[in-house]
Design a protein around this motif. Structure first.
Motif, PDB file in Angstrom:
ATOM      1  N   ALA A  63     -52.079  27.837 -13.059  1.00  0.00           N
ATOM      2  CA  ALA A  63     -51.952  28.478 -14.361  1.00  0.00           C
ATOM      3  C   ALA A  63     -50.657  29.287 -14.461  1.00  0.00           C
ATOM      4  O   ALA A  63     -49.981  29.273 -15.494  1.00  0.00           O
ATOM      5  N   ALA A  64     -50.303  29.973 -13.375  1.00  0.00           N
ATOM      6  CA  ALA A  64     -49.065  30.747 -13.383  1.00  0.00           C
ATOM      7  C   ALA A  64     -47.848  29.844 -13.574  1.00  0.00           C
ATOM      8  O   ALA A  64     -46.909  30.188 -14.301  1.00  0.00           O
ATOM      9  N   GLY A  65     -47.876  28.671 -12.938  1.00  0.00           N
ATOM     10  CA  GLY A  65     -46.773  27.734 -13.100  1.00  0.00           C
ATOM     11  C   GLY A  65     -46.634  27.217 -14.522  1.00  0.00           C
ATOM     12  O   GLY A  65     -45.531  26.915 -14.980  1.00  0.00           O
ATOM     13  N   ILE A  66     -47.754  27.122 -15.238  1.00  0.00           N
ATOM     14  CA  ILE A  66     -47.722  26.655 -16.624  1.00  0.00           C
ATOM     15  C   ILE A  66     -47.274  27.760 -17.569  1.00  0.00           C
ATOM     16  O   ILE A  66     -46.485  27.538 -18.497  1.00  0.00           O
ATOM     17  N   VAL A  67     -47.755  28.971 -17.347  1.00  0.00           N
ATOM     18  CA  VAL A  67     -47.507  30.072 -18.286  1.00  0.00           C
ATOM     19  C   VAL A  67     -46.115  30.678 -18.114  1.00  0.00           C
ATOM     20  O   VAL A  67     -45.522  31.162 -19.086  1.00  0.00           O
ATOM     21  N   ALA A  68     -45.581  30.651 -16.895  1.00  0.00           N
ATOM     22  CA  ALA A  68     -44.297  31.303 -16.635  1.00  0.00           C
ATOM     23  C   ALA A  68     -43.180  30.853 -17.568  1.00  0.00           C
ATOM     24  O   ALA A  68     -42.424  31.699 -18.082  1.00  0.00           O
ATOM     25  N   PRO A  69     -43.002  29.534 -17.859  1.00  0.00           N
ATOM     26  CA  PRO A  69     -41.944  29.142 -18.795  1.00  0.00           C
ATOM     27  C   PRO A  69     -42.152  29.717 -20.204  1.00  0.00           C
ATOM     28  O   PRO A  69     -41.177  30.011 -20.901  1.00  0.00           O
ATOM     29  N   ILE A  70     -43.415  29.871 -20.629  1.00  0.00           N
ATOM     30  CA  ILE A  70     -43.680  30.480 -21.936  1.00  0.00           C
ATOM     31  C   ILE A  70     -43.272  31.941 -21.911  1.00  0.00           C
ATOM     32  O   ILE A  70     -42.703  32.466 -22.882  1.00  0.00           O
ATOM     33  N   ALA A  71     -43.550  32.606 -20.795  1.00  0.00           N
ATOM     34  CA  ALA A  71     -43.229  34.026 -20.689  1.00  0.00           C
ATOM     35  C   ALA A  71     -41.730  34.274 -20.806  1.00  0.00           C
ATOM     36  O   ALA A  71     -41.306  35.326 -21.296  1.00  0.00           O
ATOM     37  N   LEU A  72     -40.924  33.294 -20.369  1.00  0.00           N
ATOM     38  CA  LEU A  72     -39.478  33.439 -20.478  1.00  0.00           C
ATOM     39  C   LEU A  72     -39.017  33.508 -21.929  1.00  0.00           C
ATOM     40  O   LEU A  72     -37.966  34.076 -22.233  1.00  0.00           O
ATOM     41  N   VAL A 120     -46.851  17.335 -19.138  1.00  0.00           N
ATOM     42  CA  VAL A 120     -48.071  17.984 -19.622  1.00  0.00           C
ATOM     43  C   VAL A 120     -47.840  19.472 -19.852  1.00  0.00           C
ATOM     44  O   VAL A 120     -48.271  20.034 -20.867  1.00  0.00           O
ATOM     45  N   SER A 121     -47.154  20.112 -18.918  1.00  0.00           N
ATOM     46  CA  SER A 121     -46.904  21.541 -19.071  1.00  0.00           C
ATOM     47  C   SER A 121     -46.120  21.836 -20.348  1.00  0.00           C
ATOM     48  O   SER A 121     -46.420  22.796 -21.069  1.00  0.00           O
ATOM     49  N   GLN A 122     -45.118  20.992 -20.624  1.00  0.00           N
ATOM     50  CA  GLN A 122     -44.344  21.199 -21.850  1.00  0.00           C
ATOM     51  C   GLN A 122     -45.201  20.997 -23.092  1.00  0.00           C
ATOM     52  O   GLN A 122     -45.043  21.710 -24.087  1.00  0.00           O
ATOM     53  N   ALA A 123     -46.117  20.043 -23.031  1.00  0.00           N
ATOM     54  CA  ALA A 123     -47.013  19.833 -24.163  1.00  0.00           C
ATOM     55  C   ALA A 123     -47.923  21.037 -24.368  1.00  0.00           C
ATOM     56  O   ALA A 123     -48.164  21.477 -25.509  1.00  0.00           O
ATOM     57  N   ILE A 124     -48.426  21.581 -23.266  1.00  0.00           N
ATOM     58  CA  ILE A 124     -49.268  22.778 -23.355  1.00  0.00           C
ATOM     59  C   ILE A 124     -48.459  23.946 -23.911  1.00  0.00           C
ATOM     60  O   ILE A 124     -48.943  24.712 -24.748  1.00  0.00           O
ATOM     61  N   ILE A 125     -47.228  24.074 -23.436  1.00  0.00           N
ATOM     62  CA  ILE A 125     -46.365  25.149 -23.927  1.00  0.00           C
ATOM     63  C   ILE A 125     -46.154  25.025 -25.430  1.00  0.00           C
ATOM     64  O   ILE A 125     -46.229  26.004 -26.177  1.00  0.00           O
ATOM     65  N   GLY A 126     -45.893  23.785 -25.878  1.00  0.00           N
ATOM     66  CA  GLY A 126     -45.693  23.561 -27.310  1.00  0.00           C
ATOM     67  C   GLY A 126     -46.904  23.966 -28.130  1.00  0.00           C
ATOM     68  O   GLY A 126     -46.775  24.630 -29.171  1.00  0.00           O
ATOM     69  N   VAL A 127     -48.081  23.551 -27.677  1.00  0.00           N
ATOM     70  CA  VAL A 127     -49.307  23.903 -28.395  1.00  0.00           C
ATOM     71  C   VAL A 127     -49.526  25.410 -28.370  1.00  0.00           C
ATOM     72  O   VAL A 127     -49.914  26.021 -29.373  1.00  0.00           O
ATOM     73  N   ALA A 128     -49.296  26.020 -27.193  1.00  0.00           N
ATOM     74  CA  ALA A 128     -49.519  27.463 -27.068  1.00  0.00           C
ATOM     75  C   ALA A 128     -48.594  28.251 -27.983  1.00  0.00           C
ATOM     76  O   ALA A 128     -49.013  29.232 -28.622  1.00  0.00           O
ATOM     77  N   ALA A 171     -52.188  35.849  -5.501  1.00  0.00           N
ATOM     78  CA  ALA A 171     -51.643  36.947  -6.300  1.00  0.00           C
ATOM     79  C   ALA A 171     -50.149  37.114  -6.046  1.00  0.00           C
ATOM     80  O   ALA A 171     -49.365  37.343  -6.975  1.00  0.00           O
ATOM     81  N   LEU A 172     -49.744  36.994  -4.787  1.00  0.00           N
ATOM     82  CA  LEU A 172     -48.322  37.105  -4.461  1.00  0.00           C
ATOM     83  C   LEU A 172     -47.513  35.963  -5.071  1.00  0.00           C
ATOM     84  O   LEU A 172     -46.393  36.167  -5.552  1.00  0.00           O
ATOM     85  N   LEU A 173     -48.083  34.765  -5.053  1.00  0.00           N
ATOM     86  CA  LEU A 173     -47.374  33.642  -5.641  1.00  0.00           C
ATOM     87  C   LEU A 173     -47.239  33.825  -7.147  1.00  0.00           C
ATOM     88  O   LEU A 173     -46.184  33.530  -7.728  1.00  0.00           O
ATOM     89  N   ALA A 174     -48.303  34.317  -7.797  1.00  0.00           N
ATOM     90  CA  ALA A 174     -48.225  34.589  -9.232  1.00  0.00           C
ATOM     91  C   ALA A 174     -47.169  35.649  -9.524  1.00  0.00           C
ATOM     92  O   ALA A 174     -46.411  35.539 -10.492  1.00  0.00           O
ATOM     93  N   VAL A 175     -47.100  36.676  -8.680  1.00  0.00           N
ATOM     94  CA  VAL A 175     -46.076  37.707  -8.831  1.00  0.00           C
ATOM     95  C   VAL A 175     -44.682  37.090  -8.741  1.00  0.00           C
ATOM     96  O   VAL A 175     -43.788  37.407  -9.527  1.00  0.00           O
ATOM     97  N   THR A 176     -44.507  36.182  -7.786  1.00  0.00           N
ATOM     98  CA  THR A 176     -43.209  35.519  -7.621  1.00  0.00           C
ATOM     99  C   THR A 176     -42.873  34.639  -8.817  1.00  0.00           C
ATOM    100  O   THR A 176     -41.747  34.660  -9.328  1.00  0.00           O
ATOM    101  N   ILE A 177     -43.840  33.862  -9.275  1.00  0.00           N
ATOM    102  CA  ILE A 177     -43.605  32.951 -10.399  1.00  0.00           C
ATOM    103  C   ILE A 177     -43.252  33.721 -11.667  1.00  0.00           C
ATOM    104  O   ILE A 177     -42.342  33.351 -12.422  1.00  0.00           O
ATOM    105  N   TYR A 178     -43.961  34.823 -11.902  1.00  0.00           N
ATOM    106  CA  TYR A 178     -43.726  35.622 -13.106  1.00  0.00           C
ATOM    107  C   TYR A 178     -42.559  36.593 -12.949  1.00  0.00           C
ATOM    108  O   TYR A 178     -42.208  37.301 -13.890  1.00  0.00           O
TER     109      TYR A 178
END
Length: 455
Positions: A377-386, A337-345, A173-180
């Motif tokens: 999951a947090a590492g993948i979603v964080a760039p989208i959140a930006l 892969v993360s960028q591909a997921i971001i693109g699809v999302a 949870a702390l790492l997710a907080v940091t990533i986001y």
């Protein structure tokens, strides 16, 4: 209309299929071939990197960078949290909490007491650590109240699981907080708003439904090994124990409010921020517990040293799995892969909170580790959140944690802990523990979505 506007290029499709194959490989190697999860994550990372065309000279460096970046923060939290949990167990503080709550709630409502025990005791300890610390109490309570172990134990593990996945100071949870880049104090507050009703539904309410439908063997060889800790008069005080357990959380809350308490950049402000840092808060909590749950209980310095040394060995596997999950996440990023997921999302217009939950759920089913699922999951979603607006990072962290708790099954160490200690069959464990975890995951997601509309 959505289908006509949704496109994906062949290379991105190849990357996504490769990632899916890697996840399927993880499941097969862990669940079918019984390969060590750490080795499995390493092999899956290397295989995915080679298939997607990463340069051989960069593959190992990429994996090691992911492991190092993850463990640089998490290893400290794991060590300190485990020491605090150890002091709580050895001092009898956990027993004191249990006995006090049983007196308050009464034997007929003991399942409500147990979910509170899980929530409180689970705050400083990993699920596995908290489970092992509290299962003797569950045996004692079930024996004293002549209640089904499922009625007593399931609410306890529900409470442990909720704080493990949703509430800092747990490492994932702390790492997710940091990533986001979320605020720790607000994350704790929102997580408790979501987590408390979630634990009630998945714990006492579901336990009352399922316990009469599960017939456990009359003999439990593990339970027979445990005896009561001792008379209540020999235990530490209730409020002293609660203070020792919650001190790190209180320090983190104060740290998150430091700018409102003192002038920014002032000496007091800097001191509050330092004390509220999760590593420092846990360190202070551990040092205080050495006195409140150690010296005041008559333990010598040598005994406290032995406690703090011997409790670290069981965390080695947890720490390695967290690091390997970070390495796998780095390979997902560096391979594209993360960028591909971001693109699809971004094209699919899936709400960001739902996407965070879904990705974490998929990783949980694949790896069996809530911590690995949450960090990846947090590492993948964080760039989208930006690139998105209107979503609070604190709620993203909670939604990711909710997804990471879904349907624990045979590739999860917690599944086997619950099965063996409760003396259940695999089918009974799925009916109780796996469904309990799924209720937590879905309920927390729904409450997080509702909270996002209210804020």
């Amino acid at each position: 209309m959505l289908l006509t506007t949704f496109t994906i290029d062949p290379h991105s499709l190849f990357l996504l299929v490769s990632a899916l194959a890697a996840v399927i490989g993880l499941i097969l190697l862990i669940a079918v071939f019984k390969l060590n999860p750490f080795i499995t994550l390493l092999l899956a990372s290397l295989g995915l990197a080679m298939v997607t065309g990463m340069q051989p000279s960069t593959i190992i460096h990429s994996f090691e960078a992911g492991v190092g970046a993850t463990l640089g923060h998490i290893a400290v939290v794991v060590a300190l949290g485990t020491m605090l949990g150890k002091m709580m167990a050895e001092s009898g503080g956990a027993d004191q909490i249990a006995y006090t709550l049983i007196r308050l709630f009464g034997e007929k409502r003991v399942h409500w007491a147990m979910v509170i025990i899980g929530l409180v005791v689970g705050l400083p300890a990993f699920f596995e650590v908290g489970f092992v610390l509290l299962i003797p109490i569950a045996y004692t309570v079930a024996r004293r109240t002549k209640t089904s172990l499922i009625m007593v134990g399931l609410p306890m593990v529900a409470g442990l699981s909720v704080v493990h996945g949703l509430v800092p100071p747990h490492p994932a949870a702390l790492l997710a907080v940091t990533i986001y880049k979320a605020d720790v104090g607000r994350t704790i507050f929102y997580a408790l708003l979501v987590g408390l009703p979630t634990a009630v539904i998945a714990g006492p309410i579901y336990a009352k439904f399922i316990a009469p439908r599960i017939q456990l063997p009359t003999e439990n060889s593990i339970s027979a090994q445990f005896v009561d800790h001792g008379s209540e008069r020999s235990l530490p005080g209730f409020w002293l124990t609660v203070f020792s357990i919650l001190l790190p959380v209180l320090l983190m809350l104060i740290g998150s409010w430091a700018d409102a308490i003192a002038t920014p950049k002032s000496a007091l402000n800097e001191a509050l921020h330092l004390a509220g840092n999760d590593d420092m808060a846990l360190l202070i909590g551990v040092l205080v517990s050495f006195f409140t749950l150690g010296r005041l209980r008559g333990f010598t310095r040598e005994t406290i040293l032995r406690f703090s040394n011997e409790c670290l060995a069981p965390t080695a596997t947890i720490t390695l799995l967290v690091g390997a999950g970070g390495g796998f996440g780095r390979i997902l990023q560096d391979s594209g892969v993360s960028q591909a997921i971001i693109g699809v999302a971004l094209q699919s217009h899936i709400p960001l909170l739902l996407l965070a939950w879904l990705l974490a759920a998929l990783m949980r089913l694949a790896t069996g580790s809530a911590t690995v699922a949450m960090t990846t999951a947090a590492g993948i979603v964080a760039p989208i959140a930006l690139h998105s607006t209107g979503v609070r990072p604190e709620l993203l962290a909670i939604a990711t944690g909710a997804g990471s708790l879904i349907f624990s099954h045979v590739n999860d160490g917690g599944f086997w802990l619950v099965k063996e200690y409760f003396n259940m069959s695999v089918a009974q464990t799925i009916e109780t523990w796996s469904i309990c975890e799924t209720i937590i995951s879905v309920t927390a997601l729904l409450l997080t979505l509702a909270l996002s509309l209210a804020l």
